[in-house]
Design a protein around this motif. Structure first.
Motif, PDB file in Angstrom:
ATOM      1  N   UNK A  51      19.709 -95.831 -66.170  1.00 17.01           N
ATOM      2  CA  UNK A  51      19.116 -95.160 -67.316  1.00 17.01           C
ATOM      3  C   UNK A  51      18.081 -96.069 -67.962  1.00 17.01           C
ATOM      4  N   UNK A  52      16.945 -95.493 -68.342  1.00 18.05           N
ATOM      5  CA  UNK A  52      15.939 -96.229 -69.102  1.00 18.05           C
ATOM      6  C   UNK A  52      16.306 -96.147 -70.575  1.00 18.05           C
ATOM      7  N   UNK A  53      16.440 -97.302 -71.206  1.00 19.63           N
ATOM      8  CA  UNK A  53      16.801 -97.363 -72.624  1.00 19.63           C
ATOM      9  C   UNK A  53      15.590 -97.748 -73.460  1.00 19.63           C
ATOM     10  N   UNK A  54      15.378 -97.015 -74.558  1.00 18.99           N
ATOM     11  CA  UNK A  54      14.312 -97.369 -75.492  1.00 18.99           C
ATOM     12  C   UNK A  54      14.864 -98.222 -76.639  1.00 18.99           C
ATOM     13  N   UNK A  55      16.122 -98.614 -76.508  1.00 24.01           N
ATOM     14  CA  UNK A  55      16.756 -99.539 -77.475  1.00 24.01           C
ATOM     15  C   UNK A  55      17.550-100.578 -76.695  1.00 24.01           C
ATOM     16  N   UNK A  56      16.837-101.252 -75.774  1.00 23.03           N
ATOM     17  CA  UNK A  56      17.538-102.139 -74.847  1.00 23.03           C
ATOM     18  C   UNK A  56      18.201-103.307 -75.568  1.00 23.03           C
TER      19      UNK A  56
ATOM     20  N   UNK B 150      11.514-107.564 -68.479  1.00 20.93           N
ATOM     21  CA  UNK B 150      12.283-106.448 -68.998  1.00 20.93           C
ATOM     22  C   UNK B 150      13.753-106.866 -68.963  1.00 20.93           C
ATOM     23  N   UNK B 151      14.556-106.182 -69.747  1.00 22.16           N
ATOM     24  CA  UNK B 151      15.963-106.581 -69.871  1.00 22.16           C
ATOM     25  C   UNK B 151      16.862-105.427 -69.479  1.00 22.16           C
TER      26      UNK B 151
ATOM     27  N   UNK C  34      27.153 -97.663 -64.379  1.00 19.95           N
ATOM     28  CA  UNK C  34      25.815 -97.484 -64.917  1.00 19.95           C
ATOM     29  C   UNK C  34      25.075 -98.802 -65.115  1.00 19.95           C
ATOM     30  N   UNK C  35      23.766 -98.747 -64.926  1.00 20.41           N
ATOM     31  CA  UNK C  35      22.865 -99.840 -65.260  1.00 20.41           C
ATOM     32  C   UNK C  35      21.846 -99.302 -66.256  1.00 20.41           C
ATOM     33  N   UNK C  36      21.563-100.060 -67.287  1.00 20.37           N
ATOM     34  CA  UNK C  36      20.576 -99.668 -68.290  1.00 20.37           C
ATOM     35  C   UNK C  36      19.485-100.717 -68.333  1.00 20.37           C
ATOM     36  N   UNK C  37      18.223-100.292 -68.309  1.00 25.53           N
ATOM     37  CA  UNK C  37      17.097-101.220 -68.337  1.00 25.53           C
ATOM     38  C   UNK C  37      16.058-100.724 -69.337  1.00 25.53           C
ATOM     39  N   UNK C  38      15.251-101.654 -69.848  1.00 27.90           N
ATOM     40  CA  UNK C  38      14.234-101.235 -70.799  1.00 27.90           C
ATOM     41  C   UNK C  38      13.264-102.334 -71.165  1.00 27.90           C
ATOM     42  N   UNK C  39      12.134-101.924 -71.678  1.00 32.54           N
ATOM     43  CA  UNK C  39      11.135-102.866 -72.184  1.00 32.54           C
ATOM     44  C   UNK C  39      11.646-103.523 -73.461  1.00 32.54           C
ATOM     45  N   UNK C  40      11.267-104.764 -73.670  1.00 28.93           N
ATOM     46  CA  UNK C  40      11.725-105.493 -74.845  1.00 28.93           C
ATOM     47  C   UNK C  40      11.207-104.865 -76.133  1.00 28.93           C
TER      48      UNK C  40
END
Length: 319
Positions: free
Chosen positions: A174-179, A121-122, A145-151
Protein backbone atom coordinates in the motif's frame (compact mmCIF):
# COMPACT_ATOMS: atom_id res chain seq x y z
CA UNK A 1 12.68 -3.71 -12.32
CA UNK A 2 16.38 -3.81 -11.46
CA UNK A 3 16.57 -4.23 -7.69
CA UNK A 4 19.27 -4.74 -5.06
CA UNK A 5 18.56 -5.85 -1.50
CA UNK A 6 21.20 -4.51 0.87
CA UNK A 7 21.23 -6.74 3.92
CA UNK A 8 19.63 -9.85 2.46
CA UNK A 9 19.17 -11.92 5.58
CA UNK A 10 15.99 -13.89 6.17
CA UNK A 11 13.62 -10.96 5.58
CA UNK A 12 15.63 -9.52 2.69
CA UNK A 13 15.70 -12.92 1.01
CA UNK A 14 11.96 -13.39 1.52
CA UNK A 15 11.25 -10.10 -0.23
CA UNK A 16 14.07 -10.26 -2.78
CA UNK A 17 13.43 -13.90 -3.64
CA UNK A 18 9.74 -13.22 -4.19
CA UNK A 19 10.53 -10.27 -6.45
CA UNK A 20 13.08 -12.33 -8.41
CA UNK A 21 10.61 -15.19 -8.83
CA UNK A 22 8.22 -12.70 -10.45
CA UNK A 23 10.79 -11.84 -13.12
CA UNK A 24 12.56 -8.82 -11.65
CA UNK A 25 16.35 -8.49 -11.98
CA UNK A 26 17.36 -8.89 -8.33
CA UNK A 27 20.69 -9.12 -6.55
CA UNK A 28 20.86 -10.13 -2.89
CA UNK A 29 23.74 -8.58 -0.93
CA UNK A 30 24.87 -10.23 2.29
CA UNK A 31 28.16 -10.24 4.21
CA UNK A 32 28.06 -14.01 4.73
CA UNK A 33 30.14 -15.81 2.10
CA UNK A 34 28.53 -19.13 3.04
CA UNK A 35 25.05 -17.71 2.46
CA UNK A 36 26.02 -16.24 -0.91
CA UNK A 37 27.82 -19.42 -2.00
CA UNK A 38 24.78 -21.54 -1.13
CA UNK A 39 22.51 -19.34 -3.25
CA UNK A 40 24.91 -19.51 -6.19
CA UNK A 41 25.20 -23.30 -5.85
CA UNK A 42 21.55 -24.24 -5.63
CA UNK A 43 19.37 -21.15 -5.75
CA UNK A 44 17.60 -19.59 -2.81
CA UNK A 45 15.57 -22.24 -1.00
CA UNK A 46 12.30 -20.68 0.17
CA UNK A 47 9.93 -22.62 2.41
CA UNK A 48 6.34 -21.37 2.55
CA UNK A 49 2.82 -22.60 3.25
CA UNK A 50 2.71 -24.44 -0.09
CA UNK A 51 6.01 -26.22 0.38
CA UNK A 52 9.57 -25.46 -0.62
CA UNK A 53 10.91 -24.07 -3.87
CA UNK A 54 14.25 -22.94 -5.25
CA UNK A 55 14.53 -19.49 -6.76
CA UNK A 56 17.32 -18.57 -9.15
CA UNK A 57 18.64 -15.21 -7.96
CA UNK A 58 22.00 -13.49 -7.96
CA UNK A 59 23.81 -13.03 -4.65
CA UNK A 60 26.96 -11.10 -3.79
CA UNK A 61 29.10 -10.28 -0.76
CA UNK A 62 30.73 -7.26 -2.37
CA UNK A 63 28.62 -4.83 -4.38
CA UNK A 64 31.42 -2.46 -5.38
CA UNK A 65 31.61 -3.88 -8.91
CA UNK A 66 27.85 -3.75 -9.49
CA UNK A 67 26.27 -0.94 -11.46
CA UNK A 68 23.33 1.30 -10.51
CA UNK A 69 19.92 -0.21 -9.84
CA UNK A 70 16.46 1.28 -10.07
CA UNK A 71 15.52 0.32 -6.51
CA UNK A 72 17.84 -0.24 -3.56
CA UNK A 73 16.01 -1.88 -0.65
CA UNK A 74 17.86 -1.38 2.65
CA UNK A 75 17.34 -4.08 5.28
CA UNK A 76 20.59 -4.08 7.24
CA UNK A 77 20.50 -3.83 11.03
CA UNK A 78 19.92 -0.25 12.12
CA UNK A 79 23.41 0.24 13.54
CA UNK A 80 24.98 -0.86 10.23
CA UNK A 81 23.04 1.60 8.06
CA UNK A 82 25.72 4.26 7.66
CA UNK A 83 28.49 1.79 6.87
CA UNK A 84 26.31 -0.26 4.53
CA UNK A 85 25.06 2.64 2.42
CA UNK A 86 28.59 4.04 2.17
CA UNK A 87 29.73 0.70 0.76
CA UNK A 88 26.86 0.58 -1.71
CA UNK A 89 27.71 3.77 -3.61
CA UNK A 90 28.12 1.86 -6.88
CA UNK A 91 24.46 0.84 -6.76
CA UNK A 92 23.19 4.41 -6.65
CA UNK A 93 22.77 6.13 -10.02
CA UNK A 94 20.90 9.23 -11.20
CA UNK A 95 17.51 7.49 -11.09
CA UNK A 96 17.98 5.15 -8.12
CA UNK A 97 15.35 5.16 -5.38
CA UNK A 98 16.50 4.04 -1.91
CA UNK A 99 13.81 2.34 0.19
CA UNK A 100 14.31 1.60 3.89
CA UNK A 101 12.17 -1.22 5.28
CA UNK A 102 14.13 -1.38 8.55
CA UNK A 103 12.76 -1.46 12.08
CA UNK A 104 12.85 1.65 14.19
CA UNK A 105 13.20 5.31 13.35
CA UNK A 106 16.05 7.43 12.00
CA UNK A 107 17.38 5.35 9.11
CA UNK A 108 15.82 7.71 6.59
CA UNK A 109 17.97 10.57 7.93
CA UNK A 110 21.16 8.49 7.69
CA UNK A 111 20.30 7.41 4.15
CA UNK A 112 19.34 10.95 3.13
CA UNK A 113 22.68 12.28 4.33
CA UNK A 114 24.46 9.67 2.20
CA UNK A 115 22.47 9.76 -1.04
CA UNK A 116 20.29 12.88 -0.84
CA UNK A 117 16.84 13.16 0.72
CA UNK A 118 15.18 13.34 -2.69
CA UNK A 119 16.18 9.73 -3.40
CA UNK A 120 14.86 8.25 -0.15
CA UNK A 121 11.46 6.73 0.50
CA UNK A 122 10.44 4.94 3.68
CA UNK A 123 8.32 1.98 4.54
CA UNK A 124 7.35 -0.71 6.98
CA UNK A 125 6.75 -4.36 6.25
CA UNK A 126 5.01 -7.14 8.13
CA UNK A 127 6.60 -9.79 5.89
CA UNK A 128 8.56 -12.29 7.94
CA UNK A 129 11.53 -14.57 7.39
CA UNK A 130 13.51 -17.14 9.34
CA UNK A 131 17.02 -18.26 8.38
CA UNK A 132 17.23 -22.06 8.52
CA UNK A 133 20.69 -22.41 7.00
CA UNK A 134 22.84 -20.55 4.47
CA UNK A 135 20.70 -20.06 1.36
CA UNK A 136 17.65 -21.59 3.06
CA UNK A 137 14.80 -19.57 4.60
CA UNK A 138 11.23 -19.74 5.76
CA UNK A 139 9.34 -17.05 3.85
CA UNK A 140 6.28 -15.45 5.45
CA UNK A 141 4.75 -13.26 2.74
CA UNK A 142 1.17 -14.48 2.42
CA UNK A 143 -1.26 -11.89 3.71
CA UNK A 144 1.54 -9.72 5.10
CA UNK A 145 1.31 -6.04 4.22
CA UNK A 146 4.06 -3.63 3.24
CA UNK A 147 3.49 0.13 3.35
CA UNK A 148 5.73 2.60 1.51
CA UNK A 149 5.64 6.34 0.94
CA UNK A 150 7.44 9.56 0.20
CA UNK A 151 8.87 11.36 3.20
CA UNK A 152 6.86 14.48 2.31
CA UNK A 153 3.59 12.55 2.10
CA UNK A 154 3.10 12.98 -1.63
CA UNK A 155 1.63 10.20 -3.78
CA UNK A 156 4.39 10.13 -6.38
CA UNK A 157 4.46 8.02 -9.57
CA UNK A 158 7.75 6.39 -8.51
CA UNK A 159 6.28 5.11 -5.25
CA UNK A 160 3.22 3.80 -7.06
CA UNK A 161 5.47 2.01 -9.58
CA UNK A 162 7.35 0.29 -6.75
CA UNK A 163 4.08 -0.69 -5.08
CA UNK A 164 2.80 -2.09 -8.39
CA UNK A 165 6.01 -4.12 -8.79
CA UNK A 166 5.61 -5.56 -5.31
CA UNK A 167 1.93 -6.30 -5.89
CA UNK A 168 2.65 -8.06 -9.17
CA UNK A 169 5.03 -10.35 -7.29
CA UNK A 170 2.39 -11.21 -4.69
CA UNK A 171 3.65 -8.85 -1.99
CA UNK A 172 0.62 -6.93 -0.72
CA UNK A 173 1.72 -3.29 -0.77
CA UNK A 174 0.00 0.00 0.00
CA UNK A 175 1.17 3.53 -0.78
CA UNK A 176 0.90 5.66 2.35
CA UNK A 177 0.59 9.45 2.29
CA UNK A 178 1.38 9.47 6.03
CA UNK A 179 4.41 7.22 6.03
CA UNK A 180 5.97 8.83 9.11
CA UNK A 181 2.76 8.09 10.99
CA UNK A 182 2.95 4.51 9.72
CA UNK A 183 6.55 4.25 10.93
CA UNK A 184 5.58 5.61 14.34
CA UNK A 185 2.65 3.17 14.60
CA UNK A 186 5.08 0.28 14.17
CA UNK A 187 7.61 1.97 16.45
CA UNK A 188 5.04 2.09 19.27
CA UNK A 189 4.73 -1.70 19.13
CA UNK A 190 8.51 -2.11 19.29
CA UNK A 191 8.68 0.41 22.17
CA UNK A 192 6.06 -1.61 24.07
CA UNK A 193 7.87 -4.93 24.21
CA UNK A 194 11.46 -4.90 22.92
CA UNK A 195 13.30 -3.31 25.83
CA UNK A 196 11.28 -4.86 28.66
CA UNK A 197 11.73 -8.28 27.09
CA UNK A 198 15.45 -7.74 26.59
CA UNK A 199 16.01 -6.51 30.15
CA UNK A 200 14.03 -9.29 31.82
CA UNK A 201 15.00 -12.06 29.40
CA UNK A 202 11.35 -13.11 29.20
CA UNK A 203 9.41 -14.34 26.15
CA UNK A 204 5.86 -13.10 25.66
CA UNK A 205 4.01 -15.58 27.89
CA UNK A 206 5.65 -14.71 31.22
CA UNK A 207 6.31 -11.12 30.11
CA UNK A 208 2.58 -10.43 29.79
CA UNK A 209 1.81 -12.11 33.11
CA UNK A 210 3.54 -9.43 35.22
CA UNK A 211 1.43 -6.28 35.86
CA UNK A 212 4.44 -4.12 36.71
CA UNK A 213 6.01 -4.87 33.32
CA UNK A 214 2.80 -3.95 31.56
CA UNK A 215 2.63 -0.67 33.48
CA UNK A 216 6.20 0.20 32.49
CA UNK A 217 5.59 -0.73 28.85
CA UNK A 218 2.40 1.32 28.64
CA UNK A 219 4.18 4.31 30.23
CA UNK A 220 6.93 4.07 27.60
CA UNK A 221 4.31 3.97 24.84
CA UNK A 222 2.51 6.98 26.32
CA UNK A 223 5.75 8.97 26.22
CA UNK A 224 6.29 7.97 22.60
CA UNK A 225 2.74 8.99 21.68
CA UNK A 226 3.25 12.36 23.37
CA UNK A 227 6.47 12.88 21.42
CA UNK A 228 4.83 11.95 18.11
CA UNK A 229 1.95 14.36 18.62
CA UNK A 230 4.26 17.17 19.75
CA UNK A 231 6.29 16.57 16.58
CA UNK A 232 3.22 16.84 14.35
CA UNK A 233 3.16 13.13 13.45
CA UNK A 234 -0.28 11.64 12.86
CA UNK A 235 -0.43 8.29 14.66
CA UNK A 236 -3.33 5.84 14.64
CA UNK A 237 -3.33 4.99 18.33
CA UNK A 238 -5.18 6.89 21.05
CA UNK A 239 -4.85 4.33 23.87
CA UNK A 240 -1.24 3.59 24.98
CA UNK A 241 -2.26 0.07 25.99
CA UNK A 242 -3.28 -0.80 22.42
CA UNK A 243 0.28 -1.23 21.03
CA UNK A 244 1.16 -3.41 24.04
CA UNK A 245 -1.87 -5.61 23.31
CA UNK A 246 -1.30 -5.72 19.55
CA UNK A 247 2.36 -6.69 19.92
CA UNK A 248 1.43 -10.11 21.29
CA UNK A 249 -1.64 -10.75 19.13
CA UNK A 250 -1.51 -14.19 17.53
CA UNK A 251 1.96 -15.02 18.84
CA UNK A 252 2.89 -18.04 21.01
CA UNK A 253 3.91 -17.70 24.65
CA UNK A 254 7.50 -18.66 23.82
CA UNK A 255 7.89 -15.89 21.22
CA UNK A 256 10.98 -13.76 21.78
CA UNK A 257 11.37 -10.17 20.61
CA UNK A 258 14.16 -9.44 18.15
CA UNK A 259 15.86 -7.39 20.86
CA UNK A 260 15.95 -10.39 23.21
CA UNK A 261 17.19 -12.61 20.38
CA UNK A 262 20.02 -10.16 19.64
CA UNK A 263 21.05 -10.09 23.29
CA UNK A 264 21.02 -13.87 23.56
CA UNK A 265 23.37 -14.02 20.56
CA UNK A 266 25.70 -11.52 22.24
CA UNK A 267 24.96 -8.87 19.62
CA UNK A 268 24.21 -5.22 20.20
CA UNK A 269 20.56 -4.28 19.73
CA UNK A 270 18.61 -1.69 17.77
CA UNK A 271 17.69 0.16 20.98
CA UNK A 272 19.09 3.48 19.68
CA UNK A 273 16.60 3.39 16.81
CA UNK A 274 13.59 2.38 18.94
CA UNK A 275 13.38 3.72 22.50
CA UNK A 276 16.47 5.81 21.80
CA UNK A 277 14.70 7.47 18.89
CA UNK A 278 11.84 8.44 21.21
CA UNK A 279 14.34 10.06 23.58
CA UNK A 280 16.04 12.01 20.76
CA UNK A 281 12.77 13.24 19.27
CA UNK A 282 11.57 14.15 22.76
CA UNK A 283 14.61 16.32 23.30
CA UNK A 284 13.91 18.13 20.01
CA UNK A 285 10.29 18.93 20.84
CA UNK A 286 10.67 19.45 24.60
CA UNK A 287 8.79 16.35 25.79
CA UNK A 288 10.30 14.48 28.75
CA UNK A 289 10.91 10.75 28.19
CA UNK A 290 12.28 9.37 31.49
CA UNK A 291 10.85 5.86 31.07
CA UNK A 292 12.32 5.39 27.60
CA UNK A 293 15.63 6.92 28.70
CA UNK A 294 15.78 4.43 31.58
CA UNK A 295 14.99 1.49 29.28
CA UNK A 296 17.78 2.58 26.91
CA UNK A 297 20.23 2.76 29.82
CA UNK A 298 19.26 -0.68 31.07
CA UNK A 299 19.58 -2.30 27.63
CA UNK A 300 23.02 -0.73 27.19
CA UNK A 301 24.00 -2.29 30.49
CA UNK A 302 22.67 -5.70 29.50
CA UNK A 303 24.58 -5.49 26.21
CA UNK A 304 27.80 -4.72 28.04
CA UNK A 305 27.30 -7.46 30.62
CA UNK A 306 26.57 -10.12 28.00
CA UNK A 307 29.55 -9.11 25.88
CA UNK A 308 31.80 -9.19 28.95
CA UNK A 309 30.62 -12.71 29.75
CA UNK A 310 31.30 -13.81 26.19
CA UNK A 311 34.87 -12.45 26.13
CA UNK A 312 36.50 -15.16 28.32
CA UNK A 313 34.76 -17.87 26.31
CA UNK A 314 35.97 -16.31 23.07
CA UNK A 315 39.51 -16.21 24.43
CA UNK A 316 39.35 -19.85 25.52
CA UNK A 317 38.15 -20.83 22.07
CA UNK A 318 41.01 -19.01 20.39
CA UNK A 319 43.65 -20.65 22.56
Amino acid sequence: MKIAVLGAGALGCAIGGTLAEAGNDVVLINRSQAHVDAIWAGGLRMRGPDGERRVAVRAEVDCSALGPVELLIVLVKSFHTQQAIAGAASLVGPDTVVLSLQNGLGHEDILAEAVGRERVIAGKTYVGGVMLAPGHIISGTVGKETLIGELDGSASPRVQRIADTFEAAGLRTTVSTRIMGTIWDKLLINVATGAVSGITGLPYGPLYAIPEIEATAVAAVQEAMDVARASGVQISYTDPKAPWTKAAAGLPDDFKTSMLQSLEKGSITEIDFINGAVVRWGQRCGVATPVNATLVTCIKGVEQARQARRAPNDQETKT
